[in-house]
Scaffold this active site. Structure first.
Site, PDB file in Angstrom:
ATOM      1  N   SER A 228      37.048  11.828 118.134  1.00  0.00           N
ATOM      2  CA  SER A 228      36.997  12.555 116.722  1.00  0.00           C
ATOM      3  C   SER A 228      35.882  13.354 116.576  1.00  0.00           C
ATOM      4  O   SER A 228      35.072  12.456 116.585  1.00  0.00           O
ATOM      5  CB  SER A 228      37.007  11.628 115.810  1.00  0.00           C
ATOM      6  OG  SER A 228      36.278  10.327 115.942  1.00  0.00           O
ATOM      7  N   ASP A 229      35.656  13.854 115.318  1.00  0.00           N
ATOM      8  CA  ASP A 229      34.751  13.889 114.829  1.00  0.00           C
ATOM      9  C   ASP A 229      33.582  12.847 114.884  1.00  0.00           C
ATOM     10  O   ASP A 229      34.850  13.050 113.792  1.00  0.00           O
ATOM     11  CB  ASP A 229      34.807  15.587 114.677  1.00  0.00           C
ATOM     12  CG  ASP A 229      33.960  16.827 113.683  1.00  0.00           C
ATOM     13  OD1 ASP A 229      32.672  16.288 114.257  1.00  0.00           O
ATOM     14  OD2 ASP A 229      33.865  18.205 113.871  1.00  0.00           O
ATOM     15  N   TRP A 230      32.686  13.872 113.435  1.00  0.00           N
ATOM     16  CA  TRP A 230      32.544  12.671 112.905  1.00  0.00           C
ATOM     17  C   TRP A 230      32.833  12.391 111.840  1.00  0.00           C
ATOM     18  O   TRP A 230      32.549  12.902 110.774  1.00  0.00           O
ATOM     19  CB  TRP A 230      30.085  13.103 113.346  1.00  0.00           C
ATOM     20  CG  TRP A 230      29.692  11.871 114.588  1.00  0.00           C
ATOM     21  CD1 TRP A 230      28.748  11.693 114.427  1.00  0.00           C
ATOM     22  CD2 TRP A 230      30.257  12.736 115.840  1.00  0.00           C
ATOM     23  NE1 TRP A 230      27.973  11.950 116.363  1.00  0.00           N
ATOM     24  CE2 TRP A 230      29.660  12.537 116.664  1.00  0.00           C
ATOM     25  CE3 TRP A 230      31.354  13.486 116.304  1.00  0.00           C
ATOM     26  CZ2 TRP A 230      29.165  11.899 118.502  1.00  0.00           C
ATOM     27  CZ3 TRP A 230      31.335  13.791 117.874  1.00  0.00           C
ATOM     28  CH2 TRP A 230      30.288  13.231 118.682  1.00  0.00           C
ATOM     29  N   ASN A 231      32.884  11.414 112.230  1.00  0.00           N
ATOM     30  CA  ASN A 231      33.893  10.449 110.565  1.00  0.00           C
ATOM     31  C   ASN A 231      35.718  11.421 110.147  1.00  0.00           C
ATOM     32  O   ASN A 231      35.520  11.877 108.841  1.00  0.00           O
ATOM     33  CB  ASN A 231      32.485  10.796 109.438  1.00  0.00           C
ATOM     34  CG  ASN A 231      33.314   9.871 108.179  1.00  0.00           C
ATOM     35  OD1 ASN A 231      33.687   8.913 107.939  1.00  0.00           O
ATOM     36  ND2 ASN A 231      32.931  10.397 107.424  1.00  0.00           N
TER      37      ASN A 231
END
Ligand SMILES: *[C@@H]1O[C@H](CO)[C@@H](O)[C@H](O)[C@H]1NC(C)=O
Ligand SMILES: *[C@@H]1O[C@H](CO)[C@@H](O)[C@H](O)[C@H]1NC(C)=O
Ligand SMILES: *[C@@H]1O[C@H](CO)[C@@H](O)[C@H](O)[C@H]1NC(C)=O
Ligand SMILES: *[C@@H]1O[C@H](CO)[C@@H](O)[C@H](O)[C@H]1NC(C)=O
Length: 738
Positions: free
Chosen positions: A253-256
């Protein structure tokens, strides 16, 4: 004109590239090892391998939990696409957009190899790049510069080369962002809806190249696609990426960017980062214990977790990281001081070579350039010097003060040094007697005063953009417009109106509208230098003073107005991608709009003649029939023909030409752009020398995406062949019929 010499570093560059192409194992071998490890792991260890340890919980921007049962580490994931973020010293390479502007396969591969050799030395397992989405359909979008081009073919070739280089150095690449993440405004809430054909022929296209190059990981993006978050989207993750493209690595995932425990697991996410959320209260981790509970309750199959772990371990084996991968040698949170020095003089030379070969000469009236040794030279603009507070004064390069050599955001790194244009010009002209007059602010009156006192003036202007978590001078990531910053138009006007011949150098993230500047009769030359990285000044003087001919070509279109592009960022929460296939030059060609400087354009100090077009294509029309392997149907990348032409340097200087092949599809394929890039070849030639440019066509290069059969199809009919020096400077035409 003085004679031009060829690159002294070319052999080093090629050697690095050759060394970097080896890969440790095949996917099958890597999966075999991963599968046997799997049986040794406890459930808790498995969950730890797919879950980040939380933001700032380890030395890297992303870290996982190390199991005890197998010798597998806490994985270190670190930005970014042009260097290693938060580590010092590292080499700050030219941005992706400059790498794209070189149109040079070997240099792009060598850049990837060198960047990742440094990342490996610092103990990084996964380097978060290359950037291939945003593709760049919106010229003002904040992060286009991290990628290579708004043309999917050029972006795809560059992506493949970058990944081969990076993974050949023993680091896992991460192709990002997947997918339709085309602007910074509302990036965490917007829903992108692209029709199926547009998805395939534009945005998914370079991801095919990434998967084909055996990319270890793919980062799902912040936005929604058709209303579902990209990191929990069955159609794009299990469907397109793992199904159609045959991707065998893992989705991180992208961060968050994760929004659920069960749905994200079941739709194809394999690793969550950073493992705690920035914006929500602590304890709201979607995986970790919550994933274990979801498996215990049967909401997520055990097989899904096992598959996540297998994919992650296999990628580690694939890149040889079980063999002597160094420990992490820096911390992102203490200023980045590294315990090893991974930089080398050769990597600095490579950064300079790439920056130099990415420079695009847009205008050069009466051979103003190369400059000889003028009696006096005015150097004007704040972009001529390093930020007086230091090159790294603004965190993540989140300001536009001093010379611009990176955009801003997570895709940046700390300069070990930054060679500014003025200091490189001073170095170059030392001892020649040239009187250098300076005005290193953007004040128009003092710029004009400096110019009035000189024989020739060079004015430096900028346009910056970056990631949306930082706002710079009112630009929220995306640019507010395509004009030069700091009243650059007024500065150039004031200088040119002194009647001093004026050379304009542009450091920018992308297209800048140049109409005001071009209206000044004394603007005799315009040079686009993009975002050149740490060797900025040296690369520029190599070209300005004629040590090499400029050989970059625009990787996007420069229009006469922003409106001419037909796309702009939106504050709406849905983007319907209504422009479809018609972005950048596809749009200008289709709508009959004259660009200022077309896609693929760039002047040289020499001239090239094109002759002897030859076309040999042998293919049966219809869909692909091969089984899906890594990268898609196995016949999709098959070579089905070649087109060639002779390029002759008929000028008086050594120079490199990027010969370009565009195809027009048969009328049987409706609503297709008039021309699409389908080949290029960069050839360095001495005066009087000739060489053959050979464009190999793969089946995909003459296919379109058929939404009914859900296949890539070679249409019947006549393809138009255009070979030339840019998308509008077509020198040879022909055709072939399928
Ligand atoms: C999204 O919706 C559009 C329009 O209905 C459709 O053409 C496209 O295939 C969908 N994309 C995905 C990834 O499901
Ligand atoms: C790191 O090594 C490079 C190349 O040898 C050298 O130029 C540089 O000064 C070194 N940097 C530090 C911080 O030691
Ligand atoms: C370019 O040079 C030629 C020959 O010296 C001269 O006649 C012409 O006026 C110049 N053009 C411009 C636009 O300066
Ligand atoms: C070189 O070739 C180009 C393209 O055919 C032509 O326009 C130009 O006049 C030629 N230059 C010389 C010096 O022959």
């Amino acid at each position: 004109m003085r004679p031009l010499c060829t690159s002294a570093t070319a052999s080093t560059v090629l050697l690095t590239a050759a060394l970097a192409s080896a890969q440790a194992l095949t996917w099958d071998q890597a999966y075999e090892r991963a599968t046997s490890d799997l049986s040794l792991l406890s459930q808790e260890e498995k969950v730890g391998i797919v879950t980040g340890v939380r933001w700032q919980g380890g030395p890297c921007v992303g870290n996982t939990y190390a199991p005890e049962s197998i010798p597998y580490p806490s994985l270190c994931l670190q930005d970014g696409p042009l260097s290693v973020r938060f580590a010092n010293p590292v080499t700050v390479f030219p941005a992706g957009i400059n790498a794209g502007a070189t149109w040079d396969r070997e240099l792009i591969r060598a850049r990837g190899a060198a960047m990742s050799a440094q990342a490996k030395g610092l103990g990084v397992n996964v380097q978060l790049g290359p950037g291939l989405g945003a593709l760049g359909k919106i010229p003002s979008a904040g992060r286009n510069w991290e990628g290579f081009s708004s043309d999917p073919y050029l972006a795809g070739i560059a992506t493949g080369e970058a990944i081969h280089g990076m993974q050949g150095s023993g680091v896992q690449a991460c192709a990002k962002h997947f997918i339709l993440n085309e602007q910074e405004h509302n990036r965490e809430t917007i829903s992108s809806i692209a029709d199926d054909r547009t998805m395939h022929e534009l945005y998914l296209w370079p991801f095919y190249d990434a998967v084909k190059a055996n990319v270890a990981s793919v980062m799902c993006s912040y936005n929604k696609v058709n209303g579902s978050w990209a990191c929990e989207n069955e159609e794009i993750l299990n469907g397109l990426l793992k199904g159609e493209l045959g991707f065998r690595g893992y989705v991180v995932s992208d961060w968050n960017a994760q929004h659920s425990t069960v749905l994200s697991a079941n739709t194809g996410l394999d690793m969550t980062m950073p493992g705690s959320d920035f914006n929500t209260p602590p304890g709201s981790i979607y995986w970790g214990d919550n994933l274990a509970s979801a498996i215990a309750s049967g909401s997520v199959p055990q097989a899904r977790l096992d598959n996540m772990v297998t994919r992650i371990l296999a990628s580690w084996y694939l890149t040889g990281q079980d063999q002597d991968h160094p420990p992490v040698a820096f911390s992102s949170w203490n200023g980045g001081a590294a315990s090893v020095n991974v930089t080398t003089a050769a990597h600095g030379d490579l950064a300079r070579t790439i920056a130099r070969d990415s420079i695009v000469l847009l205008k050069n009236r009466n051979q103003t350039l190369p400059l000889g040794t003028p009696a006096s030279l005015a150097v004007i603009g704040s972009d001529a010097i390093v930020n007086p507070n230091g090159a790294n004064a603004c965190s993540d390069r989140g300001c536009n003060v001093g010379t611009l050599a990176q955009g801003w955001g997570s895709g940046t790194a700390e300069y070990p040094y930054l060679v500014a244009p003025l200091s490189a010009i001073q170095e170059k002209l030392a001892g020649t007697g040239t009187n250098i007059v300076t005005s290193t602010t953007d004040d128009a009156a003092s710029g004009a005063q400096a110019a009035a006192a000189a024989e020739t003036a060079i004015v430096f202007i900028t346009s910056d953009s970056g990631e949306g978590y930082i706002t710079v001078e009112g630009h929220v990531g995306d640019r507010n417009d395509l004009d030069p910053w700091h009243n650059g138009n007024a500065l150039v006007q004031a200088v040119a109106q002194t009647n001093t011949p004026t050379i304009v150098v542009i450091h920018s993230v992308g297209a800048v509208i140049l109409e005001t500047i071009l209206a000044q009769p004394n603007v005799v030359a315009i040079v686009w230098a993009g975002l050149p990285g740490q060797e900025s000044g040296h690369a520029l003087t190599d070209v300005l003073f004629g040590d090499v001919s400029p050989s970059g070509k625009l990787p996007y279109t420069i229009g006469k107005s922003e409106e001419d592009y037909g796309t702009a960022w939106t504050t709406a929460l849905v983007d319907n991608f209504a422009e479809g296939l018609f972005i950048d030059y596809r749009h200008f060609d289709h709508a009959g709009i004259e660009p200022r400087y077309e896609f693929g354009f760039g002047l040289s100090y020499t001239t090239f003649q094109y002759t002897t077009l030859a076309t040999a294509v042998n293919v049966v029309a219809g869909p692909t029939t091969g089984d899906t392997i890594v990268g898609g149907p196995e016949d999709l990348f098959a070579i089905i023909g070649t087109i060639s032409a002779y390029i002759h340097n008929n000028g008086s200087a050594t120079g490199a030409e990027v010969a370009q092949l565009y195809l027009g599809y048969p009328y049987s394929v409706p609503s297709t752009p008039p021309k699409q890039l389908r080949g290029f070849s960069k050839i360095n030639l001495l005066p009087g020398e000739s060489s053959q440019a050979i464009f190999e066509l793969r089946r995909r290069d003459i296919s379109y995406w058929d939404v009914v059969t859900q296949k890539w199809v070679v249409p019947t009919g006549t393809f138009q062949v255009y070979v030339g020096s840019s998308s509008r400077d077509i020198r040879l035409t022909g055709s072939f019929t399928v």
